[in-house]
Design an enzyme around this catalytic site. Structure first.
Site, PDB file in Angstrom:
ATOM      1  N   ASN A  20      45.953  44.040  45.247  1.00  0.00           N
ATOM      2  CA  ASN A  20      45.324  43.043  46.111  1.00  0.00           C
ATOM      3  C   ASN A  20      46.314  42.701  47.236  1.00  0.00           C
ATOM      4  O   ASN A  20      47.355  42.100  47.005  1.00  0.00           O
ATOM      5  CB  ASN A  20      44.998  41.807  45.248  1.00  0.00           C
ATOM      6  CG  ASN A  20      44.342  40.697  46.048  1.00  0.00           C
ATOM      7  OD1 ASN A  20      44.709  40.445  47.188  1.00  0.00           O
ATOM      8  ND2 ASN A  20      43.393  40.028  45.430  1.00  0.00           N
ATOM      9  N   LYS A  39      47.335  39.054  47.669  1.00  0.00           N
ATOM     10  CA  LYS A  39      48.321  38.587  46.683  1.00  0.00           C
ATOM     11  C   LYS A  39      49.699  39.174  47.003  1.00  0.00           C
ATOM     12  O   LYS A  39      50.706  38.477  46.910  1.00  0.00           O
ATOM     13  CB  LYS A  39      47.929  39.036  45.269  1.00  0.00           C
ATOM     14  CG  LYS A  39      46.719  38.325  44.696  1.00  0.00           C
ATOM     15  CD  LYS A  39      46.551  38.762  43.252  1.00  0.00           C
ATOM     16  CE  LYS A  39      45.350  38.141  42.595  1.00  0.00           C
ATOM     17  NZ  LYS A  39      45.230  38.552  41.189  1.00  0.00           N
ATOM     18  N   ASP A  49      47.086  36.472  36.556  1.00  0.00           N
ATOM     19  CA  ASP A  49      45.641  36.329  36.389  1.00  0.00           C
ATOM     20  C   ASP A  49      45.294  34.902  36.780  1.00  0.00           C
ATOM     21  O   ASP A  49      46.019  33.964  36.447  1.00  0.00           O
ATOM     22  CB  ASP A  49      45.204  36.640  34.958  1.00  0.00           C
ATOM     23  CG  ASP A  49      43.738  37.038  34.919  1.00  0.00           C
ATOM     24  OD1 ASP A  49      43.311  37.847  35.759  1.00  0.00           O
ATOM     25  OD2 ASP A  49      42.995  36.517  34.064  1.00  0.00           O
ATOM     26  N   GLY A 101      38.758  35.581  48.065  1.00  0.00           N
ATOM     27  CA  GLY A 101      38.103  35.059  46.859  1.00  0.00           C
ATOM     28  C   GLY A 101      37.351  33.762  47.124  1.00  0.00           C
ATOM     29  O   GLY A 101      36.571  33.650  48.077  1.00  0.00           O
TER      30      GLY A 101
END
Ligand code: IMP
Length: 191
Positions: A10, A13, A69, A150
């Site tokens: 990602n 990230k 996560d 997101g």
């Protein structure tokens, strides 16, 4: 410079975490490691999934690595989507359909309290260490802002009147779930 694998591809990230760990650490993505496997995320907790990802890389490549996560927990939805945040709207979902589902379920709800929670699992010299970060806020009535990724456009952190998708990358890193978890990771790596 020490190399550390971040078990993700990602790019959002990676950008966030590199901004916090450079220049001491060179963060290696899964693609840069040459890993294109579909790593299972089948645990029912954030800790479990972060560990599954980190353990997979450690078992296959024997390198120090970490994985994260994240879940969005909404009080009035009994903590959903939580650990199921990535595929909340089903297998073929994307950020838009996930947000649409949340906003649909939240129609007419006055209690809009929510939080992002991140667990980072680090495997260093074969030992596992966990770092957690969370940020409290509310779910907006409609998406706002273009930055981030997101669920960012529908999350307004406490103390702000803008969504994560309207804040600068630096400001998001300073207050966000992943920013706080990675800050703890950085403090552990650079005491
Ligand atoms: P994962 O940690 O990549 O498994 O993320 C789970 C879900 O949460 C995915 O739908 C991500 O898009 C979303 N997510 C993870 N981190 C963030 C964030 O910082 N902001 C908004 N959504 C996020």
């Amino acid at each position: 410079m020490t190399s550390l694998v971040f078990a993700t591809n990602n790019t959002h990230k990676l950008d966030e975490v590199r901004a916090m760990l450079q220049p001491e650490y060179s963060i290696v993505s899964l693609a840069e490691l040459g890993c294109y496997d579909d790593i299972p995320e089948t645990a029912d907790t954030l800790e479990g999934n972060a560990l599954l990802k980190a353990q997979y890389i450690f078992n296959k490549y024997g390198v120090d690595c970490f994985a994260d996560d994240t879940g969005l927990e909404i009080d009035t939805l009994n903590g959903e989507p939580g650990v199921y945040s990535a595929r909340y709207a089903g297998e073929a979902c994307n950020a838009q359909s996930n947000m649409d589902k949340v906003l649909h379920l939240m129609e007419n709800k006055t209690d809009r309290k929510a939080r992002f929670r991140t667990t980072v699992a680090l495997i260093q010299k074969g030992e596992v260490h966990y770092f957690e970060g969370k940020v409290e806020g509310i779910i907006a009535l409609a998406p706002q802002g273009e930055k981030g990724f997101g669920y960012d456009p529908i999350f307004i952190p406490d103390g702000y009147d803008m969504s994560f998708a309207q804040l600068s990358a630096d400001k998001k890193n300073e207050i966000s779930h992943r920013g706080l978890a990675v800050k703890k990771l950085v403090e552990y790596l650079n005491p």
